[in-house]
Design an enzyme around this catalytic site. Structure first.
Site, PDB file in Angstrom:
ATOM      1  CB  CYS A  72      -0.877  -0.012   1.236  1.00 22.94           C
ATOM      2  SG  CYS A  72      -1.756   1.524   1.504  1.00 22.94           S
ATOM      3  CB  CYS A  78      -2.617   4.702   6.584  1.00 21.33           C
ATOM      4  SG  CYS A  78      -4.090   3.894   7.177  1.00 21.33           S
ATOM      5  CB  CYS A  81      -0.497  -0.971   8.180  1.00 20.38           C
ATOM      6  SG  CYS A  81      -1.698  -1.953   7.285  1.00 20.38           S
ATOM      7  CE1 TYR A 334     -15.302  -9.257  30.333  1.00 19.22           C
ATOM      8  CE2 TYR A 334     -14.661 -11.534  30.785  1.00 19.22           C
ATOM      9  CZ  TYR A 334     -14.732 -10.208  31.172  1.00 19.22           C
ATOM     10  OH  TYR A 334     -14.228  -9.847  32.378  1.00 19.22           O
ATOM     11  CD  GLU A 355     -21.286  -8.792  25.059  1.00 16.12           C
ATOM     12  OE1 GLU A 355     -20.246  -9.455  24.949  1.00 16.12           O
ATOM     13  OE2 GLU A 355     -21.323  -7.553  25.030  1.00 16.12           O
ATOM     14  CG  ASP A 411     -12.767 -13.369  23.489  1.00 16.16           C
ATOM     15  OD1 ASP A 411     -11.760 -12.647  23.558  1.00 16.16           O
ATOM     16  OD2 ASP A 411     -13.352 -13.621  22.418  1.00 16.16           O
ATOM     17  CB  CYS A 438      -7.638  -8.759  21.916  1.00 17.48           C
ATOM     18  SG  CYS A 438      -8.588  -7.800  23.081  1.00 17.48           S
TER      19      CYS A 438
HETATM   20  N1  SAH Z   1     -16.246 -13.788  22.476  1.00 12.60           N
HETATM   21  C1  SAH Z   1     -16.812 -12.861  21.524  1.00 12.60           C
HETATM   22  C2  SAH Z   1     -16.608 -11.386  21.874  1.00 12.60           C
HETATM   23  C3  SAH Z   1     -15.275 -10.984  22.392  1.00 12.60           C
HETATM   24  S1  SAH Z   1     -15.004  -9.234  22.464  1.00 12.60           S
HETATM   25  C4  SAH Z   1     -16.314 -13.153  20.135  1.00 12.60           C
HETATM   26  O1  SAH Z   1     -15.320 -13.822  19.959  1.00 12.60           O
HETATM   27  O2  SAH Z   1     -16.959 -12.722  19.186  1.00 12.60           O
HETATM   28  C5  SAH Z   1     -15.335  -8.817  24.111  1.00 12.60           C
HETATM   29  C6  SAH Z   1     -16.798  -8.708  24.418  1.00 12.60           C
HETATM   30  O3  SAH Z   1     -16.918  -8.386  25.807  1.00 12.60           O
HETATM   31  C7  SAH Z   1     -17.540  -7.611  23.678  1.00 12.60           C
HETATM   32  O4  SAH Z   1     -18.663  -8.175  23.051  1.00 12.60           O
HETATM   33  C8  SAH Z   1     -17.942  -6.611  24.779  1.00 12.60           C
HETATM   34  O5  SAH Z   1     -19.201  -6.004  24.539  1.00 12.60           O
HETATM   35  C9  SAH Z   1     -18.010  -7.494  26.000  1.00 12.60           C
HETATM   36  N2  SAH Z   1     -17.804  -6.855  27.321  1.00 12.60           N
HETATM   37  C10 SAH Z   1     -17.057  -5.787  27.648  1.00 12.60           C
HETATM   38  N3  SAH Z   1     -17.009  -5.605  28.980  1.00 12.60           N
HETATM   39  C11 SAH Z   1     -17.770  -6.605  29.536  1.00 12.60           C
HETATM   40  C12 SAH Z   1     -18.094  -6.964  30.877  1.00 12.60           C
HETATM   41  N4  SAH Z   1     -17.640  -6.271  31.927  1.00 12.60           N
HETATM   42  N5  SAH Z   1     -18.868  -8.058  31.056  1.00 12.60           N
HETATM   43  C13 SAH Z   1     -19.318  -8.781  30.011  1.00 12.60           C
HETATM   44  N6  SAH Z   1     -19.042  -8.479  28.720  1.00 12.60           N
HETATM   45  C14 SAH Z   1     -18.272  -7.414  28.479  1.00 12.60           C
END
Ligand code: SAH
Length: 483
Positions: A72, A78, A81, A334, A355, A411, A438
């Site tokens: 790119c 940008c 990246c 999550y 969630e 997650d 992440c």
């Molecule tokens: N496991 C899912 C989403 C992961 S991202 C996947 O793989 O698609 C993290 C998620 O946590 C998001 O959807 C966000 O809205 C949620 N989140 C953020 N803080 C939170 C909390 N305190 N309790 C529960 N969920 C939460």
């Protein structure tokens, strides 16, 4: 060292944000786009007592890790990246090292243990004809603005700023993005539809969100606007629907003066309000507001690892004294729109998903329904409130008996888990904990707690979900120590 000095530096190290690090007479310089092994000419932009920031002016001797030419042309300007000029193999090595370093430094995980449990990072296959993966993102949000000559432009923000670098053909995205943006921009010009001006909080069109289902080839376009409607929107819809795969055209109403891109209200202008896509054999309906992993190819690998680390197949063989199969109880904290939960539900007895976003839970329930999955239940709320409350209530209702789970999967977003949640997880004594992360720094912090409270790391693996950026996902499988 003074501002505007020009220096020659050898890049010796890389920072967590991908910046090159080198030293001149013992003085440390951070140089964006410098790659370990490069000898560069750099100009000092900002100086502090012990370190400074310099701008790369010229690569005098390129590193072996440097590509000849980034794919790119905007790669350096940008903000999207950070590593495009680094060979893909070196990007992977950097990410693996970052995860390992954080686990050792912040998580205090012994190096000998990591040598045993850490598996090589899962990279992405190269795009045909190129030496790295591109075009992997299924989602793009392009800000719309005006250049100095008064032309309507779409593109990306330059690093750390809100000035738009015009680019309708981002190499991380799908190629149809360009057709869509060209169509939108032509329409806006022809019908004099105003762009949104962030500083004055005036004008109409703020962003264009595009989502693409890699398996189904369905396309979603959502215009984020500072208003209720777009003049002549039916003409725009008429034009956009000619693009093969167009499935959903919507507006997102965002009249706030805010950096948050999407508004909460969605108005349908053509087609349906969601697209459908698959990860493995699970089908998901994705609406403009729901969180969905942006790299479906790598996500499938990540979820398969999470499933493997959860060890659910062990239970299939597990026959109780009465001869009844004990199907495991799994929590997915999550859970977003239930992506991991539904993956796990195929092997588990019962899955509970938690969630914070109500709309995502609606989607999760719907996704369970369309996949005919009946053993998944979903709760709206904060994981750190829902799970402790469930644990307490269970004890009250069952004469002090402890609530149990066989496997708990988390997650969390970048900030990781709260300690109250980690404590409840430990109290529930699951055989395994699977931590999908992440951000390896908060992962490492939470590992320290869990390792100190009866769990040990069995397997660790980074998965490169975001080639050319500094970000990486990581999954850790932990086992309860039986003492
Ligand atoms: N496991 C899912 C989403 C992961 S991202 C996947 O793989 O698609 C993290 C998620 O946590 C998001 O959807 C966000 O809205 C949620 N989140 C953020 N803080 C939170 C909390 N305190 N309790 C529960 N969920 C939460």
């Amino acid at each position: 060292m003074n501002k505007n000095d020009i220096v020659q530096v050898k890049i010796e190290d890389i920072g967590v944000n991908g910046e090159g690090i080198g030293k001149v007479d013992g003085y440390t310089l951070f140089i964006k786009d410098g790659i370990i092994g490069d000898v560069v000419e750099a100009k000092l932009m900002k100086t502090k007592k012990n370190y400074g920031y310099a701008r790369l002016m010229k690569v005098l001797q390129p590193s072996d890790d440097r590509v000849k030419e980034p794919v790119c042309a905007m790669a350096r300007k940008c903000g999207g990246c950070q590593l495009q000029e680094m060979r893909y193999k070196s990007q992977l090595a950097f990410k693996e090292k970052k995860v390992r370093g954080n686990l050792m430094r912040i998580g205090e995980v012994p190096e000998e243990l990591l040598d045993q449990v850490m598996e090589p990072i899962v990279g992405m296959e190269e795009t045909e004809g190129l030496d790295a993966p591109y075009h992997y993102r299924n989602k793009a949000q392009f800000p719309i603005g005006m250049d100095k000559e008064g032309n309507i432009v779409a593109g990306f923000y330059a690093g750390r700023t809100h000035s738009i670098i015009p680019n309708t053909d981002c190499v991380l995205g799908v190629s149809v993005n360009e057709d869509i943006l060209t169509c939108v921009i032509h329409f806006m010009k022809e019908y004099h539809v105003p762009v949104y001006d962030e500083t004055a909080h005036k004008g109409l069109v703020r962003h264009v969100l595009i989502r693409y289902g890699f398996t189904t080839k369905e396309i979603m376009v959502c215009l984020v606007i500072n208003g209720e409607k777009v003049p002549h929107q039916e003409v725009l819809a008429e034009r956009l629907r000619k693009i093969p795969g167009m499935t959903s055209i919507t507006l997102s109403i965002n009249k706030e003066k805010t950096n948050v891109i999407m508004g909460n209200e969605i108005k349908l202008i053509w087609g349906q309000s969601f697209i459908t896509d698959y990860i493995g054999n699970v089908k998901y309906q994705i609406s403009p507001l729901s969180f969905y992993q942006v790299n479906p190819v790598q996500t499938e690998k990540l979820y398969n690892l999470a499933l493997e680390y959860a060890g659910l197949s062990d239970y299939a063989e597990d026959v109780s004294a009465a001869g009844v199969r004990q199907k495991p109880v799994v929590w997915d904290l999550y859970c977003g729109i239930g992506t991991i939960s539904l993956f796990l539900a195929q092997k588990a007895g019962q899955v509970y998903g938690v969630e914070i976003v109500p709309q995502a839970i609606e989607d999760a329930k719907n996704n369970a329904r369309i996949n005919r999955i009946r053993n998944a239940e979903f709760y709206v709320g904060k994981a750190e409130e829902v799970l402790p409350k469930y644990y307490e209530d269970y004890a009250k209702e069952h004469g002090g008996q402890k609530a149990h789970a066989d496997v708990i999967v988390v997650d969390p977003p970048r900030k990781g888990c709260e300690e109250t949640l980690l404590q409840t997880m430990v109290d529930m004594e699951p055989e395994r904990i699977v931590y999908v992360s992440c951000d390896s720094a908060t992962l490492a912090r939470d590992m320290k707690f869990l390792r100190g409270n009866g769990y040990e790391i069995e397997r660790v693996r980074a998965v490169d979900q975001f080639p050319h950026t500094v970000h990486t996902e990581c999954v850790v499988g932990m086992q309860r120590k039986h003492i």
